[in-house]
Design a protein around this motif. Sequence first.
Motif, PDB file in Angstrom:
ATOM      1  N   THR A  78      53.481 -63.829   7.806  1.00  0.00           N
ATOM      2  CA  THR A  78      54.594 -63.084   8.372  1.00  0.00           C
ATOM      3  C   THR A  78      55.874 -63.592   7.721  1.00  0.00           C
ATOM      4  OG1 THR A  78      55.840 -62.619  10.399  1.00  0.00           O
ATOM      5  CG2 THR A  78      54.665 -64.686  10.323  1.00  0.00           C
ATOM      6  N   ALA A  79      56.848 -62.705   7.577  1.00  0.00           N
ATOM      7  CA  ALA A  79      58.074 -63.074   6.870  1.00  0.00           C
ATOM      8  C   ALA A  79      58.990 -63.959   7.692  1.00  0.00           C
ATOM      9  CB  ALA A  79      58.822 -61.806   6.448  1.00  0.00           C
ATOM     10  N   ASP A 221      53.821 -59.408   6.791  1.00  0.00           N
ATOM     11  CA  ASP A 221      53.905 -59.755   5.371  1.00  0.00           C
ATOM     12  C   ASP A 221      52.848 -60.814   5.067  1.00  0.00           C
ATOM     13  OD1 ASP A 221      54.886 -59.745   2.777  1.00  0.00           O
ATOM     14  OD2 ASP A 221      56.299 -61.361   3.188  1.00  0.00           O
ATOM     15  N   HIS A 225      49.455 -60.554   0.051  1.00  0.00           N
ATOM     16  CA  HIS A 225      50.289 -59.616  -0.706  1.00  0.00           C
ATOM     17  C   HIS A 225      50.939 -60.290  -1.909  1.00  0.00           C
ATOM     18  CE1 HIS A 225      50.905 -57.220   3.291  1.00  0.00           C
ATOM     19  NE2 HIS A 225      49.732 -57.005   2.740  1.00  0.00           N
ATOM     20  N   HIS A 226      51.050 -61.611  -1.877  1.00  0.00           N
ATOM     21  CA  HIS A 226      51.751 -62.338  -2.939  1.00  0.00           C
ATOM     22  C   HIS A 226      50.820 -63.229  -3.755  1.00  0.00           C
ATOM     23  CE1 HIS A 226      55.264 -61.039  -0.665  1.00  0.00           C
ATOM     24  NE2 HIS A 226      54.719 -61.587   0.412  1.00  0.00           N
ATOM     25  N   ASN A 626      61.936 -52.644   5.374  1.00  0.00           N
ATOM     26  CA  ASN A 626      61.461 -53.939   4.885  1.00  0.00           C
ATOM     27  C   ASN A 626      61.293 -53.861   3.374  1.00  0.00           C
ATOM     28  OD1 ASN A 626      60.156 -56.310   4.269  1.00  0.00           O
ATOM     29  ND2 ASN A 626      58.581 -56.107   5.827  1.00  0.00           N
ATOM     30  N   LEU A 628      59.981 -55.921   1.421  1.00  0.00           N
ATOM     31  CA  LEU A 628      58.757 -56.566   0.947  1.00  0.00           C
ATOM     32  C   LEU A 628      57.508 -55.736   1.206  1.00  0.00           C
ATOM     33  CD1 LEU A 628      59.489 -60.198   2.209  1.00  0.00           C
ATOM     34  CD2 LEU A 628      59.902 -59.246  -0.077  1.00  0.00           C
ATOM     35  N   ALA A 629      57.643 -54.727   2.064  1.00  0.00           N
ATOM     36  CA  ALA A 629      56.465 -53.950   2.458  1.00  0.00           C
ATOM     37  C   ALA A 629      56.314 -52.730   1.558  1.00  0.00           C
ATOM     38  CB  ALA A 629      56.581 -53.522   3.915  1.00  0.00           C
TER      39      ALA A 629
END
Length: 723
Positions: A78-79, A221, A225-226, A626, A628-629
């Motif tokens: 989570t962000a 997040d 994803h990264h 967002n 990042l999404a």
Amino acid sequence: MTSRSSVCSRPARKAGAAVLVVVGLLASMLGCAEDVVPTEALAVEPPAKPKEHDLRDNPFPRRLKAPGFEGGVAWINTAGPLELEQLRGKFVLVDFWTYCCINCMHILPELKKLEHEYPRDLVVIGVHSAKFETEADSQNITEAVLRNEIEHPVVNDARHQIWNRFGVNSWPTLILIDPEGYAIWVRSGESTFESLNTVMKKAVAYYRRKGLLDETPLRFDLAAHHAEQTPLRYPGKILADEASQRLFIADSNHNRIVVAGLDGKLIDVIGSGAIGAHDGDFAAATFHHPQGMALNGDVLYVADTENHLLRKVNLKQKTVKTIAGRGVQAHAPFPGMDNHGHTAAAKHWLGRPLALALNSPWDVLVHGKYLYIAMAGPHQIWRMTLDESEIGPYAGNGREDIVDGPLLPHLPYEEGFASFAQPSGLATDGTWLYVADSEGSSIRAVPFTAGKVRTIIGTSHLPDSRLFTFGDVDGQGDLARLQHALGVAWHEGKLYVADTYNNKIKVIDIGKDTVETVAGTGKPGHDDAAGRSAQFDEPAGISAAAGKLYVADTNNHLIRVVDLRSSDQVSTLPIAGLQPPRPAEPATPPMDDTKYTVVSPMRLAARDGAVTIGVVVELPEGWKINPLAPMQYRAEPGGSKGPIDRAALGKAVKLDRPSQRLEIRLPVTAAAGDDRVRIALNYYYCQDGREGLCKAATAAWEVPLTVAADAPATAEPLVAKPE
């Protein structure tokens, strides 16, 4: 009933009489006294006064106000940090876990099924309350989140503040919090999707009927994803065969076995990379996070851990075949054992391999006419005949502990017999079977004939806290300490150990009763250097050939080589040509079930072979897109003919830079004509400054469209508003 092998408890804490009274009260209130691990903090407040809707048909009428998640040192997946108040309207299932624990691993896929079953109603929050020192590190937890493919937020409860506030005393423990913030159900030990789903069905039906659910989808997040794509992904075990000059690597998170030369030259890949249990040729076969391997001629045995299966690979015919297990987890350590602990006599604990369920086989070893199995789930060593006629427990009474003694009890859990704690690695000198007994940070020796299990390095001599005494101490006898060692290898008269949580490779001289570090500083890293200047990151697998140790350096996604004949020099073994499996296609916005809003007709002129429709996303004050999404749309024709280029539409288009204003370009095949187009947009928005939780929204329009040369190039944009 929670079995002894389904829960790992911390040493008993002192508790006053008043606390114990409240503990019993909460168990009674929640209606599942056998399975409840109630909380001291919850007990501080009196039971909540039932609201009006609780008085009639609420299946959970007795509730206690749940504490929050304050005290966590970091959030993962989570962000930003999450607060319980942000999740009002959702059920929150809190999972107290620690990443070393096999019982915690078992529950993760069950939670994932539940999350997918209730994507709009349920949020799972993992509270990681570490057992081992290394598990308190947020980066190590992040690696565990990625390795276990966890899809929900996790908070690092390094100081056990959340654990203490909820009053938890064992891993795993689940606590269900209702949409109003009250704890309504608690259970310790392993749970299945089916049992959890029974609870959720009743709960969701009631709270939906009362209008208390917020069923807006959420998006977090995730660390995945990264994550960087790497040729190997969390390799768990490795097998070096000097005779054939081959390496067999369990590429665990790619769900395959990689075969290479001792020089790193790629020879073959066994498995497609997809999760599954399909038998067949190398390209079609599938595994589920495989671990240990054993070679016997042209046959490679594989512990297919998360499938709870044993697989046999014919290296000549290039085929994979299932030889033991039913593809489901066994929930008792002894075949034939029922839910009340009753079982047949010991002589009847053997069965046909394909008829018996297994429980997380983690490593395998061939000796004589048998295949020995480190069965991590029930804390036992099992044995199967190589003719595949018989399998069953060989050593271990099913208790999770470090206790020496005779191999098998007469009755399940009988004291006075050998106990193991999540055995995870096997090796042999031809006389003894050596076991990396991970949860006890011990190395055990098991006789191949009648005799007693003995501890080589570990804490079996201690009167208590045997599973909670560990460290990084070289030395002699009872003073030496390891930390969650997962692998062992016998080579030239010595036993080498992958001391996983100490990030080291160590050697045991059994004759001298000593432990010494061979390589590794103790700090995580991947530096190549000689001996104690080198670095590893939670190495889990180790094997030896031709004066070298081959190490599966798990969190580094690498194979490392320790040259024992050259000052213990550590190097990284490249595997030329190895590529990660092809990733799955990204999800696309749904079209078939989408409800479209028919908007006013648009009249547009084509420019450079396309017409452009604008979209504006209007958000409530204090909310933002967002960045990042993923933000994506999908367009498709609404009719059978017209100027829109039908061949160019239908696929999802992902925007690199999510924004509240975007333009959708629709290629055309003609400069004039009437048509209709359907557009579905998926986007995520979060509160400004509170990016930990984002809501998902979909907007969908059906646009009557006229393409004309004399029309304007732009029109009033479509407007998307979250519900």
